[in-house]
Design an enzyme around this catalytic site. Structure first.
Site, PDB file in Angstrom:
ATOM      1  N   ASP A  51      28.230  41.932  39.126  1.00  0.00           N
ATOM      2  CA  ASP A  51      28.890  40.813  38.709  1.00  0.00           C
ATOM      3  C   ASP A  51      27.288  39.811  38.762  1.00  0.00           C
ATOM      4  OD1 ASP A  51      31.758  39.198  37.952  1.00  0.00           O
ATOM      5  OD2 ASP A  51      30.070  37.969  38.453  1.00  0.00           O
ATOM      6  N   SER A  67      39.393  42.431  25.734  1.00  0.00           N
ATOM      7  CA  SER A  67      40.100  42.099  24.276  1.00  0.00           C
ATOM      8  C   SER A  67      39.026  41.638  23.276  1.00  0.00           C
ATOM      9  CB  SER A  67      40.992  41.187  24.796  1.00  0.00           C
ATOM     10  OG  SER A  67      41.713  41.403  25.785  1.00  0.00           O
ATOM     11  N   CYS A 109      43.894  35.438  27.619  1.00  0.00           N
ATOM     12  CA  CYS A 109      44.383  36.575  26.542  1.00  0.00           C
ATOM     13  C   CYS A 109      45.093  35.825  25.226  1.00  0.00           C
ATOM     14  CB  CYS A 109      45.055  37.455  27.026  1.00  0.00           C
ATOM     15  SG  CYS A 109      44.212  38.583  28.168  1.00  0.00           S
ATOM     16  N   LYS A 135      30.488  35.481  43.765  1.00  0.00           N
ATOM     17  CA  LYS A 135      31.665  36.710  43.642  1.00  0.00           C
ATOM     18  C   LYS A 135      31.160  37.722  44.574  1.00  0.00           C
ATOM     19  CE  LYS A 135      34.544  35.760  39.961  1.00  0.00           C
ATOM     20  NZ  LYS A 135      34.204  35.058  38.567  1.00  0.00           N
ATOM     21  N   VAL A 181      40.242  41.171  35.758  1.00  0.00           N
ATOM     22  CA  VAL A 181      40.373  42.619  35.070  1.00  0.00           C
ATOM     23  C   VAL A 181      39.711  43.523  35.992  1.00  0.00           C
ATOM     24  CG1 VAL A 181      39.760  44.176  33.176  1.00  0.00           C
ATOM     25  CG2 VAL A 181      40.953  42.109  32.723  1.00  0.00           C
ATOM     26  N   THR A 227      36.050  37.438  26.791  1.00  0.00           N
ATOM     27  CA  THR A 227      35.739  37.197  25.183  1.00  0.00           C
ATOM     28  C   THR A 227      36.172  35.974  24.784  1.00  0.00           C
ATOM     29  OG1 THR A 227      37.407  39.038  25.211  1.00  0.00           O
ATOM     30  CG2 THR A 227      35.496  39.950  24.525  1.00  0.00           C
ATOM     31  N   ARG A 269      42.705  28.876  33.279  1.00  0.00           N
ATOM     32  CA  ARG A 269      41.980  28.854  31.921  1.00  0.00           C
ATOM     33  C   ARG A 269      42.945  28.683  30.901  1.00  0.00           C
ATOM     34  NH1 ARG A 269      38.474  34.448  32.355  1.00  0.00           N
ATOM     35  NH2 ARG A 269      40.297  35.051  33.236  1.00  0.00           N
TER      36      ARG A 269
HETATM   37  N1  LIG Z   1      42.794  38.010  32.582  1.00  0.00           N
HETATM   38  C1  LIG Z   1      43.782  38.800  32.424  1.00  0.00           C
HETATM   39  O1  LIG Z   1      45.044  38.660  32.593  1.00  0.00           O
HETATM   40  C2  LIG Z   1      43.279  39.922  31.334  1.00  0.00           C
HETATM   41  C3  LIG Z   1      44.402  40.745  30.867  1.00  0.00           C
HETATM   42  C4  LIG Z   1      44.178  41.731  29.963  1.00  0.00           C
HETATM   43  C5  LIG Z   1      42.628  41.547  29.276  1.00  0.00           C
HETATM   44  N2  LIG Z   1      41.762  40.516  29.842  1.00  0.00           N
HETATM   45  C6  LIG Z   1      40.463  40.669  29.003  1.00  0.00           C
HETATM   46  O2  LIG Z   1      39.765  41.414  30.049  1.00  0.00           O
HETATM   47  C7  LIG Z   1      38.410  40.601  29.881  1.00  0.00           C
HETATM   48  C8  LIG Z   1      37.867  40.373  31.069  1.00  0.00           C
HETATM   49  O3  LIG Z   1      38.697  39.104  31.365  1.00  0.00           O
HETATM   50  P1  LIG Z   1      38.773  38.522  32.953  1.00  0.00           P
HETATM   51  O4  LIG Z   1      39.964  37.481  33.055  1.00  0.00           O
HETATM   52  O5  LIG Z   1      38.750  39.591  33.881  1.00  0.00           O
HETATM   53  O6  LIG Z   1      37.465  37.501  33.067  1.00  0.00           O
HETATM   54  P2  LIG Z   1      36.878  36.869  34.311  1.00  0.00           P
HETATM   55  O7  LIG Z   1      36.350  35.776  33.685  1.00  0.00           O
HETATM   56  O8  LIG Z   1      37.982  36.840  35.290  1.00  0.00           O
HETATM   57  O9  LIG Z   1      35.723  37.848  34.788  1.00  0.00           O
HETATM   58  C9  LIG Z   1      34.610  38.264  34.121  1.00  0.00           C
HETATM   59  C10 LIG Z   1      33.488  38.524  35.168  1.00  0.00           C
HETATM   60  O10 LIG Z   1      32.296  38.753  34.507  1.00  0.00           O
HETATM   61  C11 LIG Z   1      31.234  38.207  35.141  1.00  0.00           C
HETATM   62  N3  LIG Z   1      30.050  38.126  34.119  1.00  0.00           N
HETATM   63  C12 LIG Z   1      29.995  37.354  33.092  1.00  0.00           C
HETATM   64  N4  LIG Z   1      28.911  37.628  32.332  1.00  0.00           N
HETATM   65  C13 LIG Z   1      28.397  38.735  32.881  1.00  0.00           C
HETATM   66  C14 LIG Z   1      27.368  39.887  32.833  1.00  0.00           C
HETATM   67  N5  LIG Z   1      26.603  39.472  31.359  1.00  0.00           N
HETATM   68  N6  LIG Z   1      27.154  40.905  33.662  1.00  0.00           N
HETATM   69  C15 LIG Z   1      27.990  40.979  34.541  1.00  0.00           C
HETATM   70  N7  LIG Z   1      28.878  40.350  35.133  1.00  0.00           N
HETATM   71  C16 LIG Z   1      29.207  38.992  34.128  1.00  0.00           C
HETATM   72  C17 LIG Z   1      31.718  36.764  35.757  1.00  0.00           C
HETATM   73  O11 LIG Z   1      31.072  36.350  36.553  1.00  0.00           O
HETATM   74  C18 LIG Z   1      33.304  37.132  35.889  1.00  0.00           C
HETATM   75  O12 LIG Z   1      33.332  37.556  37.533  1.00  0.00           O
HETATM   76  C19 LIG Z   1      38.635  39.467  28.373  1.00  0.00           C
HETATM   77  O13 LIG Z   1      38.088  40.142  27.544  1.00  0.00           O
HETATM   78  C20 LIG Z   1      40.095  39.405  28.616  1.00  0.00           C
HETATM   79  O14 LIG Z   1      40.573  38.980  27.247  1.00  0.00           O
HETATM   80  C21 LIG Z   1      42.012  39.825  30.475  1.00  0.00           C
END
Ligand SMILES: NC(=O)c1ccc[n+]([C@@H]2O[C@H](COP(=O)([O-])OP(=O)(O)OC[C@H]3O[C@@H](n4cnc5c(N)ncnc54)[C@H](O)[C@@H]3O)[C@@H](O)[C@H]2O)c1
Length: 449
Positions: A48, A137, A277, A53, A29, A102, A347
């Site tokens: 991050d 989310s 999600c 990364k 995201v 989340t 995942r």
């Molecule tokens: N992946 C999807 O398609 C998608 C779509 C819509 C909504 N979402 C929601 O968006 C949110 C993020 O999902 P995502 O898929 O991008 O997750 P992700 O795991 O791909 O990315 C999260 C990033 O956060 C970093 N991180 C973890 N803890 C941290 C902290 N305390 N400080 C800074 N960085 C930190 C991780 O290293 C990782 O790079 C979730 O709630 C998910 O449900 C995801």
């Protein structure tokens, strides 16, 4: 609740000029959102905690399929894009967007630890006038009841000198037909002023912004969207089994139903739900509902059906093997391990759940996935993608199509395999191939060819 019903044009209204935006969490995201801001002329700093990364970004190497290396290069060359593992890099940002995972806790409830950890790190750095937007989310109430008190710990007050908003991310990774900015963006604030600030910012970025009256309404909007998918995916896979028993091609039935111009949205059979999600968000909704003495029977049933699907796929595969080839000891080649096509995210992937089931039942499993060179099977074990070669295909008792990436060489696979179990209906053009091709949902054509 429901304070944010009007947008004021008071003196502390948001700044209209291009500003500096901080993004916390550069995953599926956060990174695309960061690139979208850079492209629109904003200065963006990404934070991050994963140094790998940050290093990859600094080397111009993207780890997200939807972001080409060239996009990172262009962002770097603009001079308006920088990254760090340190939260102090966020100082001076006009807006900070939180894009953190989340997941589910061990007891299958919400795990907000990433979000609360970020708030703890962030509040001492907050400056008057900043806007903080949560994109993760989550269940209704998170922004107001969990995020707001943590961010206010430094003394700033939401709606007065700090603006706290929630805007659910609706990105569809791997979907090249829906660009991030063309997907309408739902926005909300914990006060009317907070809503005004997020609206002002996102109207500069997204084609369409949809304001709702409270952060709870926006949080629940996302959970409705994904619960709707969770339930309908369970239903279509159950319906698929009915069609198989009736010797009907479910794909033909869905296509015909889709000709109805209203009241029908197609869902398609497959190996099951996956990703960060769809399998998670409905359980957040269920958890919150239960706090209020309510519960969704639909979510419960869909969860039961979705959980049973990997075993059901393996049962079907087992029946396709020759009588003298038991599943225990059979060699199964899985093409595509990620939860959907053209992305590297494994995942909660259904294909991975199928691999677990196959291994548990004694099969020898290997996989090839051009988007996922390795996947974690459990805390200690990783599995690595093998090359897609004639030998590997010829040695396999069955090739299972778990995910049909766009680059999948269907002709090559069909030319060198004995048996293909296609859970994605990706081999529909190849009925004349030498391989026996069995498509999930179509047992009108399962005889050896
Ligand atoms: N992946 C999807 O398609 C998608 C779509 C819509 C909504 N979402 C929601 O968006 C949110 C993020 O999902 P995502 O898929 O991008 O997750 P992700 O795991 O791909 O990315 C999260 C990033 O956060 C970093 N991180 C973890 N803890 C941290 C902290 N305390 N400080 C800074 N960085 C930190 C991780 O290293 C990782 O790079 C979730 O709630 C998910 O449900 C995801």
């Amino acid at each position: 609740m429901n304070e944010a019903t009007a947008i004021s044009s008071a003196a502390n209204s948001p700044r209209a000029e291009k500003s500096k935006v901080g993004i916390i969490g550069l995953g599926f995201v956060g990174l695309p959102l960061a690139m979208a801001f850079v492209k629109k002329g904003f200065t963006v700093v990404g934070v991050d905690l994963d140094p790998s990364k940050i290093n990859a970004i600094n080397e111009g190497k993207s780890y997200i399929q939807d972001i080409a290396d060239g996009v990172l290069d262009a962002a770097g060359e603009s001079g308006r894009w920088s990254v760090s593992t340190e939260y102090t890099a966020l100082l001076g940002s006009d807006a900070i967007v939180i894009c953190l995972p989340t997941p589910l806790s061990a007891s299958h409830g919400p795990d907000l630890s990433y979000l609360t950890d970020a708030c703890h790190r962030l509040y001492p750095l907050l400056q008057p006038g900043q806007l903080v937007i949560v994109e993760s989310s989550t269940y209704p109430g998170t922004t107001r009841e969990v995020v707001k008190p943590l961010l206010e710990k430094g003394g700033l007050r939401a709606g007065e000198d700090l603006y706290i908003a929630y805007s659910p991310e609706r990105i569809d990774p791997g979907n090249r037909n829906a660009s991030l900015l063309s997907i309408p963006k739902v926005v909300s604030g914990v006060t009317a002023q907070c809503l005004a600030h997020v609206q002002q910012l996102y109207e500069q970025l997204f084609d369409k912004v949809v304001a709702v009256s409270s952060t709870e309404a926006a949080e629940t909007t996302k959970l409705l969207e994904n619960s709707y998918r969770f339930i309908n995916i369970a239903f279509i896979n159950e319906f698929t089994e009915i069609c198989e028993k009736l010797s009907l091609n479910v794909w033909e039935v869905i296509e015909a139903a889709s000709s109805k111009p209203y009241g029908f949205s197609p869902f398609y059979p497959g190996p099951g739900i996956g990703g960060h999600c769809i399998p998670i968000d409905p359980l957040y909704l269920q958890w919150k509902a239960e706090q209020f003495g309510a519960s969704s029977q639909f979510i419960k049933l869909a969860q039961q059906l979705n959980d049973a699907l990997p075993a059901s796929i393996v049962n079907r595969l087992e029946k396709l093997l020759p009588a003298d080839r038991p599943l225990a000891g059979a060699r199964i080649f899985v093409y595509g391990i990620t939860y959907k096509k053209d992305i590297g995210d494994a995942r909660e992937s259904a294909a991975l759940a199928i691999v677990h089931e196959l291994l548990g039942r004694g099969a020898i499993v290997i996989y090839h996935d051009p988007c996922a060179p390795s996947v974690r099977l459990n805390d200690r074990t990783w599995m690595h993608s093998v090359e897609l070669t004639e030998e590997e295909l010829e040695q396999a008792d069955c090739v299972l199509i778990g995910t049909d990436h766009s680059v999948m060489p269907a002709d090559f696979i069909a030319s060198h395999s004995r048996l293909i179990f296609d859970t994605r209906y990706a081999f529909k053009q190849l009925a004349s191939s030498k391989a026996r091709i069995v498509r999930l949902g179509d047992n009108t054509n399962t005889a050896a060819q």
